[in-house]
Each structure stands twice: as structure tokens, then as C-alpha cells.
Design a protein around this motif. Structure first.
Motif, PDB file in Angstrom:
ATOM      1  N   HIS A 274       0.798  -1.003   0.187  1.00  0.00           N
ATOM      2  CA  HIS A 274      -0.034   0.006   0.082  1.00  0.00           C
ATOM      3  C   HIS A 274       0.877   1.260  -0.166  1.00  0.00           C
ATOM      4  O   HIS A 274       2.031   0.982   0.176  1.00  0.00           O
ATOM      5  CB  HIS A 274      -0.983  -0.063   1.125  1.00  0.00           C
ATOM      6  CG  HIS A 274      -0.046   0.176   2.611  1.00  0.00           C
ATOM      7  ND1 HIS A 274       0.203  -0.943   3.241  1.00  0.00           N
ATOM      8  CD2 HIS A 274       0.286   1.125   3.409  1.00  0.00           C
ATOM      9  CE1 HIS A 274       0.730  -0.705   4.357  1.00  0.00           C
ATOM     10  NE2 HIS A 274       0.825   0.559   4.720  1.00  0.00           N
TER      11      HIS A 274
ATOM     12  N   HIS B 164       4.277   7.303   3.022  1.00  0.00           N
ATOM     13  CA  HIS B 164       5.437   6.187   3.016  1.00  0.00           C
ATOM     14  C   HIS B 164       4.618   5.185   2.053  1.00  0.00           C
ATOM     15  O   HIS B 164       3.675   5.256   1.487  1.00  0.00           O
ATOM     16  CB  HIS B 164       5.408   5.304   4.292  1.00  0.00           C
ATOM     17  CG  HIS B 164       4.251   4.698   4.822  1.00  0.00           C
ATOM     18  ND1 HIS B 164       3.584   5.304   5.798  1.00  0.00           N
ATOM     19  CD2 HIS B 164       3.637   3.466   4.697  1.00  0.00           C
ATOM     20  CE1 HIS B 164       2.541   4.588   6.189  1.00  0.00           C
ATOM     21  NE2 HIS B 164       2.774   3.392   5.548  1.00  0.00           N
TER      22      HIS B 164
ATOM     23  N   THR C 242       4.578   1.043   1.130  1.00  0.00           N
ATOM     24  CA  THR C 242       4.790  -0.367   1.675  1.00  0.00           C
ATOM     25  C   THR C 242       5.095  -1.774   0.756  1.00  0.00           C
ATOM     26  O   THR C 242       4.282  -1.810   0.178  1.00  0.00           O
ATOM     27  CB  THR C 242       3.763  -0.407   2.796  1.00  0.00           C
ATOM     28  OG1 THR C 242       3.753   0.332   3.667  1.00  0.00           O
ATOM     29  CG2 THR C 242       4.231  -1.863   3.630  1.00  0.00           C
TER      30      THR C 242
ATOM     31  N   TYR D 295       9.721   0.655   9.727  1.00  0.00           N
ATOM     32  CA  TYR D 295       9.878   2.051   8.790  1.00  0.00           C
ATOM     33  C   TYR D 295      11.366   2.384   8.688  1.00  0.00           C
ATOM     34  O   TYR D 295      12.332   2.591   9.576  1.00  0.00           O
ATOM     35  CB  TYR D 295       9.362   3.283   9.180  1.00  0.00           C
ATOM     36  CG  TYR D 295       7.567   2.877   9.544  1.00  0.00           C
ATOM     37  CD1 TYR D 295       7.148   3.450   8.171  1.00  0.00           C
ATOM     38  CD2 TYR D 295       7.031   2.813  10.581  1.00  0.00           C
ATOM     39  CE1 TYR D 295       5.710   3.229   7.946  1.00  0.00           C
ATOM     40  CE2 TYR D 295       5.567   2.644  10.302  1.00  0.00           C
ATOM     41  CZ  TYR D 295       5.016   2.847   9.217  1.00  0.00           C
ATOM     42  OH  TYR D 295       3.761   2.833   9.291  1.00  0.00           O
TER      43      TYR D 295
ATOM     44  N   GLU E 216       8.161   1.254   4.433  1.00  0.00           N
ATOM     45  CA  GLU E 216       7.582   0.331   5.507  1.00  0.00           C
ATOM     46  C   GLU E 216       7.761  -0.954   4.867  1.00  0.00           C
ATOM     47  O   GLU E 216       7.509  -1.241   3.490  1.00  0.00           O
ATOM     48  CB  GLU E 216       6.126   0.823   5.681  1.00  0.00           C
ATOM     49  CG  GLU E 216       5.766  -0.414   6.619  1.00  0.00           C
ATOM     50  CD  GLU E 216       4.247  -0.179   7.039  1.00  0.00           C
ATOM     51  OE1 GLU E 216       3.594   0.530   6.223  1.00  0.00           O
ATOM     52  OE2 GLU E 216       3.572  -0.277   8.225  1.00  0.00           O
TER      53      GLU E 216
HETATM   54 FE   LIG Z   1       1.400   1.633   6.500  1.00  0.00          FE
END
Ligand SMILES: [Fe+2]
Length: 240
Positions: free
Chosen positions: A79, A142, A144, A183, A193
């Protein structure tokens, strides 16, 4: 037909439209538009599928490529998380333009929404939006990658340490969406992440969003250390 039907909804929404572009490597023509916070979105249909060259052919044909296990070796993208000054408005944008559903969210005591976790399929989330606290616009929080195992994240932390990659926080476990996570900041400063167990399935068509209150959020993560201050302020591009 699906692409044109979605484009018609976006054009009717009143949100800013950029228009059609010919397409980047790997996909056909694409339609670009903007949320009210300067993030550019793009949708497309025609996709060039990956065919592994002979040296990368996997043993089993239902896997895209040989497994090498080099570096952190994440399995797939999971994501991304964007920042917006008004998450409620971002939610309206996602529901109107992408037909997205909210699976979990944070309700603040001042009436604002602190964060929303969205899906456009049956995975619990593929995009999150949290409140911008740095007075920036169009910022990124961020991206991921999902790993196969929790253990892969501990191994990745050692690899990041050996290579001078800044570990911002973790591994801990998130309360929201329940992932085990780490992270880091890649060398250009973007937060990355690594997470595991993030792909629970939402199969109920009438799923009611899980609403976390401000006091529940103040308890911090599920377990692990208190959330580090930079997590609330660092986004990219940076603001002075
Ligand atoms: Fe996340």
C-alpha cells in the motif's frame, strides 16, 4: 469500457482533471486527475504482462520470476500512504473518483478525521491517508512492501543496519490494520515500510468501517515502543 466509465465519473465529479497521457513503459494510455491536495492520480486498463527471460524462469509457471532471496526480498507492493490537510475531503475524493471503501479510520475529538484506510478490492487496504501536520501539499508519507514472513523483517533490519540505511522505528505491531512493521528512510528521504500480515480480506459487501477514537490512538501501537515524533512530521518532499 470500464476505464471510460470510470473516467466519465471523474469528469463529472468536479475534481481537477489533467487528461489523457500516452502511457509509461508497461501500460497503455492513462487518464490523470488530481485530488484537492496536489497528488496526481492515474488510471489505465491496458497492461503489458511480465514474461521472465530464460535465466529468470521460475520452477513453477504460476510464479512471475525465480526467487533469489537477495536483500530484504519483499514479496510485493502492499500500500501507500499520502498526507492531506483534510482527510474527510480526501475520503470524498476517493469514494467519488475511485469507488473506494473505508475499512478503518481515526475519529478525532475535534470532529476531524485523523486518518482513513481505503480499498478498491477485497484486501483490507491499498491506500491510506493521514492528516498533514507539516503545512505541506501533495506530500507522500510512505510506501509499503509486504514480506512473506515476520522473520524477513528482522533480517531486513540487520541488512539496513549493515548498509547505513536510517531505521526510523520498529519493528513493532500496528493497532490499526494489525501489521507487524518496520520503517526506514531510503537515501533520498522517502519513508519505506516493510510489513507483514497486511493482506486480510474484507469479503462482507456491507463492511462497516472500524472507527478508532483519539484516546484509543493515544495508547500507541498494539505493542512496541511509542510512535517516534518524526513519524508525525516527516513527509516528502520536505517543507522548511
Ligand atoms: Fe503503512
Amino acid at each position: 469500457a470500464a476505464l471510460l466509465s470510470r473516467v466519465a465519473k471523474i469528469e463529472a465529479s468536479g475534481y481537477e482533471v489533467i487528461g489523457w497521457v500516452d502511457g509509461d513503459p508497461g501500460h497503455g494510455r492513462a487518464f490523470r486527475f488530481k485530488d484537492p491536495f496536489e497528488h496526481v492520480f492515474e488510471i489505465y486498463w491496458e497492461t503489458q504482462r511480465y514474461h521472465a527471460p530464460d535465466v529468470e524462469k521460475p520452477a513453477l509457471k504460476n510464479i512471475a520470476q525465480r526467487y533469489h532471496g537477495r536483500g530484504a526480498a519483499p514479496r510485493r507492493l502492499d500500500h501507500l500512504n499520502l498526507l492531506a490537510a483534510n482527510v474527510e475531503e480526501f475520503r470524498r475524493f476517493m469514494e467519488t473518483c475511485l469507488g473506494s471503501r473505508v475499512t478503518e479510520m481515526i475519529q478525532l475529538e475535534n470532529g476531524r478525521i485523523g486518518g482513513c484506510w481505503f480499498t478498491v478490492n477485497n484486501k483490507t487496504y491499498d491506500l491510506a491517508c493521514t492528516e498533514e501536520h507539516g503545512a505541506g501539499t501533495g506530500r507522500f508519507h510512505h510506501l509499503t512492501y509486504a514480506t512473506d514472513q515476520r522473520e524477513d523483517i528482522l533480517r531486513a533490519a540487520d541488512i539496513f543496519l549493515e548498509n547505513g540505511v536510517h531505521i526510523e522505528t520498529g519493528p513493532h505491531k500496528h493497532a490499526i490494520q494489525g501489521t507487524f512493521f518496520l520503517y526506514i528512510w531510503e537515501p533520498a528521504g522517502n519513508r519505506i515500510e516493510l510489513a507483514n500480515s497486511g493482506a486480510r480480506l474484507i469479503l462482507a459487501p456491507d463492511w462497516e468501517p472500524v472507527v478508532w477514537t483519539e484516546s484509543e490512538r493515544k495508547k500507541g501501537q498494539a505493542w512496541g515502543l511509542k510512535t517516534i515524533e518524526t513519524f508525525h512530521t516527516h513527509g516528502t518532499p520536505p517543507v522548511e
